[in-house]
Design a protein around this motif. Structure first.
Motif, PDB file in Angstrom:
ATOM      1  N   GLY A  66       0.822  -1.207   0.000  1.00  0.00           N
ATOM      2  CA  GLY A  66       0.000   0.000   0.000  1.00  0.00           C
ATOM      3  C   GLY A  66       0.852   1.249   0.000  1.00  0.00           C
ATOM      4  O   GLY A  66       2.060   1.188   0.235  1.00  0.00           O
ATOM      5  N   PRO A  67       0.243   2.409  -0.225  1.00  0.00           N
ATOM      6  CA  PRO A  67       0.992   3.659  -0.365  1.00  0.00           C
ATOM      7  C   PRO A  67       1.638   4.140   0.929  1.00  0.00           C
ATOM      8  O   PRO A  67       2.283   5.185   0.923  1.00  0.00           O
ATOM      9  CB  PRO A  67      -0.062   4.661  -0.833  1.00  0.00           C
ATOM     10  N   GLY A  80       1.609   3.882 -11.523  1.00  0.00           N
ATOM     11  CA  GLY A  80       0.620   4.953 -11.579  1.00  0.00           C
ATOM     12  C   GLY A  80      -0.582   4.674 -10.690  1.00  0.00           C
ATOM     13  O   GLY A  80      -1.470   5.507 -10.573  1.00  0.00           O
ATOM     14  N   PRO A  82      -1.826   2.071  -6.955  1.00  0.00           N
ATOM     15  CA  PRO A  82      -1.386   1.054  -5.997  1.00  0.00           C
ATOM     16  C   PRO A  82      -1.672  -0.353  -6.538  1.00  0.00           C
ATOM     17  O   PRO A  82      -2.550  -0.516  -7.386  1.00  0.00           O
ATOM     18  CB  PRO A  82      -2.243   1.324  -4.757  1.00  0.00           C
ATOM     19  N   ALA A  84      -2.939  -2.860  -4.918  1.00  0.00           N
ATOM     20  CA  ALA A  84      -4.224  -3.384  -4.450  1.00  0.00           C
ATOM     21  C   ALA A  84      -5.313  -2.997  -5.453  1.00  0.00           C
ATOM     22  O   ALA A  84      -5.205  -1.995  -6.151  1.00  0.00           O
ATOM     23  CB  ALA A  84      -4.556  -2.815  -3.083  1.00  0.00           C
TER      24      ALA A  84
END
Lengths: 231, 267
Positions: A66-67, A80, A82, A84
């Motif tokens: 995740g970010p 560009g 995530p 998920a």
């Protein structure tokens, strides 16, 4: 019948199997031929996805990719978006999840090859790459087949990882197993039964075809082999 | 080799033996099937309940639909606390559950109202949260609970439709299995915003990490949460005691703190 979910699942399983063979063949060869002290650790690590419940694995991936982590941010910048809730995220999850199913049969297959053959090849100057290409892979064909079949089927039947990581997006992350789960949860048992029937029939047909082909080829080799000794 | 395998069997045998009594003890406690939005609420209520009555209760949290299917198939629950009235009604209609009192079999006990909120992480640096914010292109992923089976998911879709946003944001929705997972999707940063329950947004963790705005209640039908007694409940008496306790004034009063609205006006 939701053909979109079916093709998505087949695409995911094929891609995962191809990637897994690319990773697992050198990895298994290293595990069998290598002399490193790290071998037991690496072997244990490749078996770990068997221990973790798939939903937990999926949750870790959701958080790790995740970010909010450095790895996740790098991936997000690269793609560009995530990982998920995307098809590529499912591929990453599936490769990790099915890794033991590709590595274990290959390790068993490679390890059962007569070591005198390997020694002879080494004496003749074959490097590790050549050993793998000309000895291990051809002699462990059945294990290779087993690894491919198991990885493919395990990915088709994958559920927990996709549930945690996918977000149920039609055409991107709604696989057959998720569709089936949705139908069961929504009390649509007739549709669920149809989906399950398609899944089971296809898998059975594919398995029979693969095993039949394997048997035919083995029989062919036995015949050719006998012919050779007679000549 | 031989002696090793024998000792392994012995260990297995010991493990099985030593866990058996625990399984027997476990059977005497109350089993509650609870909608996922109660996960932040119920543990404290259950602890208090055990202190006051000596009855121990274990809760299982899942989407209301999943729990309904389990009860339909004979899961040994005593009580079902749904996030809506529809699933309990369905169980009552099938003769699998009932309301309180011997005659009042027909209706679930409305024990609370849920509230839908729009939640985002503070470090997402979004402008003040509102429904209109969802139109913005930088909102790439919006987490909701599955509208087919989670009442909060249904409310989220209704709110989007009523505010005319649904078609515009449809492709950006990511569907979670239940309302807790929707919280996971946003809290982990994978979704930009999420429609969560006020119960999730009121947990210390999400309070510290995010901001939320209450979705206008005019945009969705009230999330009335209903409780029922499972007809085949193994612990009927204790189950009734718990439902009476759940409806008692102190417990109802305490619900606001956790993000639920009491089902009736309490002083």
């Amino acid at each position: 019948m939701d053909w979109q979910a079916l093709t998505l699942t087949l695409r995911l399983a094929s891609l995962t199997t191809a990637l897994l063979l690319l990773i697992a063949i050198p990895l298994a060869a290293w595990l069998v031929l290598g002399r490193s002290r790290l071998l037991p650790l690496v072997q244990a690590l490749t078996a770990l996805p068997l221990v973790l419940p798939p939903t937990v694995l999926g949750f870790f991936l959701l958080v790790l990719l995740g970010p909010r982590t450095a790895i996740g941010r790098a991936i997000t910048a690269l793609l560009g978006h995530p990982l998920a809730f995307s098809f590529s995220g499912l591929v990453v999850g599936s490769v990790l999840y099915s890794l033991p199913f590709a590595v274990q049969p290959l390790v068993a297959g490679f390890a059962s090859i007569d070591s005198s053959l390997l020694d002879a090849a080494r004496l003749l100057g074959a490097g590790p790459a050549r050993l793998v290409r000309t000895l291990l892979v051809p002699l462990a064909r059945r294990s290779l087949l087993a690894a491919a079949v198991l990885s493919f089927l395990h990915t088709v039947g994958e559920f927990g990882v996709v549930l945690m990581l996918g977000g149920d997006i039609p055409g991107a992350t709604r696989t057959l197993s998720i569709l089936l789960y949705n139908q069961v949860e929504n009390f649509d048992y007739p549709a669920a039964t149809r989906t399950a029937a398609v899944l089971l029939t296809l898998s059975l047909a594919a398995l029979v075809a693969i095993y039949a082909a394997g048997q035919a080829r083995d029989a062919g080799q036995v015949l050719r082999g006998r012919g050779g000794t007679r000549a | 080799m031989r002696s090793k395998s024998v000792s392994f069997l012995q260990i297995l045998f010991l493990v099985v033996l030593s866990t058996a009594p625990a399984a027997l003890i476990g059977q005497t406690s109350l089993r509650i099937a609870a909608a996922a939005d109660l996960e932040p609420v119920l543990p404290a209520i259950l602890t208090q309940f055990e202190q006051e009555t000596g009855i121990h209760a274990d809760a299982t949290y899942q989407s209301s639909a999943a729990l309904t299917a389990q009860i339909q198939n004979g899961a040994p629950f005593d009580i079902f606390l749904s996030a809506d009235l529809g699933y309990p009604q369905k169980l009552i209609a099938a003769g699998l559950a009932q309301g309180l009192g011997d005659g009042a079999n027909g209706t679930p006990i409305a024990y609370a109202h849920g509230t839908l909120v729009l939640w985002a992480r503070k470090d997402a640096h979004l402008p003040a949260l509102s429904m209109d914010l969802l139109r913005r292109p930088e909102i790439q992923r919006i987490a909701i609970a599955n509208p087919d089976r989670a009442p909060y998911g249904r409310a989220a879709v209704a709110a989007l439709q009523k505010s005319g946003l649904y078609e515009a944001v449809k492709s950006r929705l990511v569907t979670a299995e239940n309302i807790s997972q929707a919280a996971q999707f946003v809290d982990s940063g994978n979704a930009d915003v999420g429609f969560l329950s006020l119960t999730s947004a009121s947990t210390p963790r999400l309070k510290a990490e995010g901001n939320f705005t209450v979705v206008p209640t005019s945009l969705y039908n009230p999330i009335e949460q209903g409780a029922v007694l499972v007809t085949k409940a193994p612990h009927r008496v204790e189950a009734k005691t718990f439902l009476v306790y759940l409806m008692s004034t102190p417990v109802q009063q305490g619900m606001r703190e956790y993000g639920l609205t009491p089902s009736r006006p309490v002083p």
